[in-house]
Design a protein around this motif. Sequence first.
Motif, short mmCIF file in Angstrom:
data_model
loop_
_atom_site.label_atom_id
_atom_site.label_comp_id
_atom_site.label_asym_id
_atom_site.label_seq_id
_atom_site.Cartn_x
_atom_site.Cartn_y
_atom_site.Cartn_z
N VAL A 82 0.85 -1.17 0.00
CA VAL A 82 0.00 0.00 0.00
C VAL A 82 0.90 1.23 0.00
O VAL A 82 1.87 1.31 0.75
N ALA A 83 0.58 2.19 -0.86
CA ALA A 83 1.39 3.40 -0.96
C ALA A 83 1.42 4.12 0.38
O ALA A 83 0.39 4.33 1.01
N ASN A 84 2.60 4.46 0.82
CA ASN A 84 2.79 5.22 2.06
C ASN A 84 2.21 4.54 3.29
O ASN A 84 1.77 5.21 4.21
N ALA A 85 2.18 3.22 3.33
CA ALA A 85 1.68 2.53 4.52
C ALA A 85 2.64 2.80 5.68
O ALA A 85 3.85 2.68 5.53
N PRO A 86 2.11 3.18 6.84
CA PRO A 86 2.99 3.46 7.97
C PRO A 86 3.65 2.19 8.51
O PRO A 86 3.11 1.10 8.41
N LYS A 87 4.84 2.36 9.09
CA LYS A 87 5.60 1.27 9.69
C LYS A 87 5.76 1.58 11.18
O LYS A 87 5.68 2.75 11.58
N PRO A 88 6.01 0.58 12.01
CA PRO A 88 6.22 0.85 13.44
C PRO A 88 7.31 1.88 13.70
O PRO A 88 7.19 2.70 14.61
N SER A 89 8.36 1.88 12.88
CA SER A 89 9.46 2.84 13.10
C SER A 89 9.06 4.28 12.78
O SER A 89 9.79 5.21 13.12
N ASP A 90 7.90 4.49 12.13
CA ASP A 90 7.44 5.84 11.82
C ASP A 90 6.77 6.52 13.03
O ASP A 90 6.41 7.70 12.96
N PHE A 91 6.60 5.79 14.13
CA PHE A 91 5.89 6.33 15.29
C PHE A 91 6.82 6.49 16.48
O PHE A 91 7.78 5.75 16.66
N LYS A 92 6.49 7.47 17.30
CA LYS A 92 7.14 7.67 18.59
C LYS A 92 6.01 7.85 19.60
O LYS A 92 5.03 8.55 19.32
N ILE A 93 6.14 7.20 20.75
CA ILE A 93 5.12 7.34 21.80
C ILE A 93 5.79 7.80 23.08
O ILE A 93 6.72 7.17 23.58
N VAL A 94 5.31 8.92 23.59
CA VAL A 94 5.75 9.44 24.88
C VAL A 94 4.70 9.02 25.91
O VAL A 94 3.50 9.09 25.64
N VAL A 95 5.15 8.57 27.09
CA VAL A 95 4.24 8.17 28.15
C VAL A 95 4.20 9.28 29.19
O VAL A 95 5.23 9.65 29.76
N LYS A 96 3.01 9.83 29.41
CA LYS A 96 2.84 10.91 30.39
C LYS A 96 2.17 10.31 31.63
O LYS A 96 1.07 9.76 31.56
N ILE A 97 2.86 10.40 32.79
CA ILE A 97 2.30 9.90 34.04
C ILE A 97 1.34 10.94 34.60
O ILE A 97 1.71 12.10 34.81
N ILE A 98 0.09 10.53 34.80
CA ILE A 98 -0.95 11.43 35.30
C ILE A 98 -0.98 11.39 36.82
O ILE A 98 -1.09 12.42 37.48
N GLU A 99 -0.89 10.18 37.39
CA GLU A 99 -0.96 10.03 38.84
C GLU A 99 -0.21 8.78 39.24
O GLU A 99 -0.20 7.78 38.52
N SER A 100 0.41 8.82 40.42
CA SER A 100 1.12 7.66 40.94
C SER A 100 0.81 7.53 42.42
O SER A 100 0.97 8.48 43.19
N SER A 101 0.32 6.35 42.82
CA SER A 101 0.04 6.08 44.24
C SER A 101 1.13 5.13 44.73
O SER A 101 1.17 3.97 44.33
#
Length: 181
Positions: A82-101
């Motif tokens: 598929v033309a321009n199909a995204p790959k896992p390496s095309d993504f970056k995920i930042v994890v934002k901690i909302i709360e920690s008990s």
Amino acid sequence: MSQHYGQPVPPQVVKRGVPGLIAALLTIGGVAVGCVGGVAIGSGGSTPEAARSPLPVSTQASSPESSSTTAAEPDTSAPEPVANAPKPSDFKIVVKIIESSCYGTAGANVTYQIKPSYNGPDLPDDGSWRISYRVTGGDNADIGSFTMTGDGNANIREQEYIQTPTCSPKLKAKVTQVLDS
């Protein structure tokens, strides 16, 4: 008819004898033979090679001029990506901690949210993809997914939860798979 309370009623035993035992053994034997036969057939025990081939095979009918049968060349070309199909390496995920008990040496219960970003080639606006990711840094890895459309919109959960071994967790996320949806 009078009922006698307090006296146990002996159970009735149905005796089937030798004929019942033979019938049961024949039934079990028939099932076992059927299972073994099914496995042999399913594994291709006597299937011709052409029927087991993953590639399509066709033959031409013989004509009066030719008495030989020829096989057509199989199509070995790979499917068009598929033309321009995204790959896992095309993504970056930042994890934002909302709360920690924090629970001391027992670790912590953490509420977090992912912030995905796409850094690949332009995508068709009418496309839609299911992105799977893995969050590490907890007691166990957390697996999640979200949907992204070609116009850049992502449908993510507002909050996710994970248990961590320490009170100062370092959560990381990585895209593991991208599927057309």
